[in-house]
Write a protein that holds these residues in place. Structure first.
Motif, mmCIF file in Angstrom:
data_model
loop_
_atom_site.group_PDB
_atom_site.id
_atom_site.type_symbol
_atom_site.label_atom_id
_atom_site.label_comp_id
_atom_site.label_asym_id
_atom_site.label_seq_id
_atom_site.Cartn_x
_atom_site.Cartn_y
_atom_site.Cartn_z
ATOM 1 N N LEU A 124 0.829 -1.204 0.000
ATOM 2 C CA LEU A 124 0.000 0.000 0.000
ATOM 3 C C LEU A 124 0.861 1.252 0.000
ATOM 4 C CD1 LEU A 124 -2.741 -1.047 2.586
ATOM 5 C CD2 LEU A 124 -2.993 -0.928 0.102
ATOM 6 N N ALA A 125 1.928 1.239 0.787
ATOM 7 C CA ALA A 125 2.818 2.395 0.842
ATOM 8 C C ALA A 125 3.473 2.647 -0.512
ATOM 9 C CB ALA A 125 3.885 2.180 1.920
ATOM 10 N N GLU A 126 3.897 1.574 -1.169
ATOM 11 C CA GLU A 126 4.531 1.720 -2.486
ATOM 12 C C GLU A 126 3.561 2.269 -3.520
ATOM 13 O OE1 GLU A 126 7.788 -1.959 -2.140
ATOM 14 O OE2 GLU A 126 5.901 -2.241 -3.206
ATOM 15 N N GLN A 127 2.265 1.940 -3.360
ATOM 16 C CA GLN A 127 1.259 2.391 -4.313
ATOM 17 C C GLN A 127 0.603 3.710 -3.897
ATOM 18 O OE1 GLN A 127 0.915 0.772 -7.208
ATOM 19 N NE2 GLN A 127 2.496 -0.650 -6.473
ATOM 20 N N GLY A 171 -7.941 -6.525 -8.793
ATOM 21 C CA GLY A 171 -6.630 -5.907 -8.923
ATOM 22 C C GLY A 171 -5.533 -6.894 -9.269
ATOM 23 N N ASP A 172 -4.320 -6.373 -9.426
ATOM 24 C CA ASP A 172 -3.165 -7.212 -9.728
ATOM 25 C C ASP A 172 -2.704 -7.948 -8.469
ATOM 26 O OD1 ASP A 172 -3.084 -6.337 -12.377
ATOM 27 O OD2 ASP A 172 -1.835 -4.592 -11.847
ATOM 28 N N PRO A 173 -2.008 -9.069 -8.631
ATOM 29 C CA PRO A 173 -1.474 -9.766 -7.456
ATOM 30 C C PRO A 173 -0.571 -8.864 -6.628
ATOM 31 C CG PRO A 173 -1.305 -11.152 -9.405
ATOM 32 C CD PRO A 173 -1.713 -9.794 -9.891
ATOM 33 N N ILE A 174 -0.651 -9.013 -5.323
ATOM 34 C CA ILE A 174 0.226 -8.267 -4.424
ATOM 35 C C ILE A 174 1.638 -8.826 -4.497
ATOM 36 C CG2 ILE A 174 0.629 -7.605 -2.017
ATOM 37 C CD1 ILE A 174 -2.392 -8.187 -1.556
ATOM 38 N N MET A 175 1.740 -10.150 -4.552
ATOM 39 C CA MET A 175 3.043 -10.814 -4.555
ATOM 40 C C MET A 175 2.917 -12.245 -5.048
ATOM 41 S SD MET A 175 5.469 -11.772 -1.278
ATOM 42 C CE MET A 175 6.229 -10.165 -1.184
ATOM 43 N N GLN A 176 3.959 -12.702 -5.761
ATOM 44 C CA GLN A 176 4.136 -14.104 -6.096
ATOM 45 C C GLN A 176 5.218 -14.646 -5.169
ATOM 46 O OE1 GLN A 176 2.286 -15.635 -8.231
ATOM 47 N NE2 GLN A 176 1.415 -14.040 -9.531
ATOM 48 N N SER A 177 4.870 -15.639 -4.374
ATOM 49 C CA SER A 177 5.821 -16.151 -3.390
ATOM 50 C C SER A 177 6.240 -17.579 -3.707
ATOM 51 C CB SER A 177 5.205 -16.088 -1.983
ATOM 52 O OG SER A 177 6.135 -16.525 -1.006
ATOM 53 N N GLU A 178 7.373 -17.970 -3.159
ATOM 54 C CA GLU A 178 7.862 -19.346 -3.213
ATOM 55 C C GLU A 178 8.931 -19.499 -2.147
ATOM 56 O OE1 GLU A 178 10.659 -20.341 -6.534
ATOM 57 O OE2 GLU A 178 10.119 -18.335 -7.242
ATOM 58 N N ALA A 179 9.408 -20.708 -1.944
ATOM 59 C CA ALA A 179 10.497 -20.930 -1.005
ATOM 60 C C ALA A 179 11.774 -20.305 -1.550
ATOM 61 C CB ALA A 179 10.704 -22.425 -0.780
ATOM 62 N N VAL A 180 12.558 -19.705 -0.668
ATOM 63 C CA VAL A 180 13.806 -19.044 -1.069
ATOM 64 C C VAL A 180 14.880 -19.286 -0.021
ATOM 65 C CG1 VAL A 180 12.644 -17.227 -2.391
ATOM 66 C CG2 VAL A 180 13.127 -16.862 0.040
ATOM 67 N N VAL A 181 16.127 -19.168 -0.438
ATOM 68 C CA VAL A 181 17.257 -19.138 0.495
ATOM 69 C C VAL A 181 17.544 -17.675 0.794
ATOM 70 C CG1 VAL A 181 19.675 -19.733 0.895
ATOM 71 C CG2 VAL A 181 18.222 -21.254 -0.451
ATOM 72 N N ILE A 182 17.745 -17.356 2.075
ATOM 73 C CA ILE A 182 18.008 -15.975 2.458
ATOM 74 C C ILE A 182 19.304 -15.876 3.250
ATOM 75 C CG2 ILE A 182 15.547 -15.445 2.515
ATOM 76 C CD1 ILE A 182 15.753 -15.475 5.600
ATOM 77 N N ARG A 183 19.860 -14.675 3.290
ATOM 78 C CA ARG A 183 21.030 -14.368 4.115
ATOM 79 C C ARG A 183 20.833 -12.977 4.712
ATOM 80 N NH1 ARG A 183 25.214 -13.087 -0.821
ATOM 81 N NH2 ARG A 183 24.283 -11.110 -1.443
#
Length: 282
Positions: A124-127, A171-183
């Motif tokens: 919401l903030a970004e939009q 509306g458009d999707p807010i996010m497409q998610s999946e499993a990820v490796v993070i650091r």
């Protein structure tokens, strides 16, 4: 010793454990185990709540972790994605009663219920949309019926649960998610132990996506054949005893393998699928 966070339950846990096992790492045998050491690979695994993993990694207590992109963003932790893993995919959407909202502009001044207020608030903030966000731990579909909110934001797979609640996405999707490796944000990207871990997982991803194809073709058809099977880098081409013929070996996408075999047949090549790729190191 490399310290890695792994989901201890939920939709991320099983596939993450399977991928790590395929990558050659020891994994726990009992769901009650919260920590195991893999001395052969100099790795220590910690099994944590998926929602907490980004926080632990951002603190520097753990080197890397496997979690969902949605949970990473929602946490607002100082951590970053370094490798998508291709499982536990999901889509986040807004939903409301039919006819009550159509675009993001319709969210202005409204109340939105969600279990992921970090994701929704950031979006919401970004939009530039001024709306209120209410946190609920689950069953957000009932929030509108009970008057807690006018709009919800949630994971949408088939949309059945939303339709059953009398809601529709907009509306458009807010996010497409999946499993990820993070650091941790700013951590050394070239750390050898981390790079080895990523190479192993990349090898598993390749092995799951490609199969090996062998075929013979006439030399004059080689360029056409290679255009159909470029491989990851390039195919292996070897001369055959019969003059004017060559043998070609290439990795091809598993989903397209049968179509590629048909196309090779059309130019006179004789193709077979020799094997799935069980191990690949990039």
């Amino acid at each position: 010793m490399l310290r890695i966070a792994v989901p201890n339950k939920g939709s991320l846990s099983g596939p993450a454990g399977e991928m790590l096992h395929e990558a050659g790492y020891r994994q726990r045998r009992e769901s009650k185990e919260l920590r195991i050491v893999d001395p052969v690979n100099d790795v220590e695994f910690f099994y944590l709540r998926p929602r907490d993993i980004a926080i632990y990694v951002s603190s520097g207590r753990l080197d890397i972790g496997v979690t969902g992109r949605d949970l990473l963003v929602d946490s607002a932790a100082e951590a970053e994605e370094i490798l998508p893993l291709g499982f536990a995919r999901s889509t986040f959407r807004f939903a409301a009663k039919p006819g009550t909202a159509h675009t993001l502009e319709d969210l202005k001044g409204r109340t939105i219920a969600t279990s992921y207020e970090g994701i929704v608030g950031k979006h919401l903030a970004e939009q530039g949309i001024d709306a209120s966000v209410v946190h609920l731990d689950g069953a957000v579909e009932t929030a509108i019926e009970l008057g807690v909110a006018e709009v919800i934001a949630d994971v949408v797979e088939t949309g059945t649960s939303l339709r059953n609640a009398g809601l529709e996405v907009f509306g458009d999707p807010i996010m497409q998610s999946e499993a990820v490796v993070i650091r941790r944000t700013g951590a050394d990207a070239a750390e050898p132990r981390v790079q080895q871990f990523l190479r192993r997982l990349q090898g598993v991803l390749v092995a799951r996506t490609y199969v090996m194809m062998d075929y013979d073709c006439r030399v004059e058809q080689l360029e056409k054949a290679v255009a159909l099977t470029p491989g990851l880098e390039s195919p292996t081409v070897s001369p055959l005893h019969n003059e004017g013929w060559v043998a070609v070996r290439a990795m091809v996408p598993a989903k397209e393998a049968q179509r590629i075999m048909d196309d090779l047949y059309d130019i006179g090549a004789r193709a077979i699928l020799t094997t799935a790729i069980h191990a690949c190191r990039l």
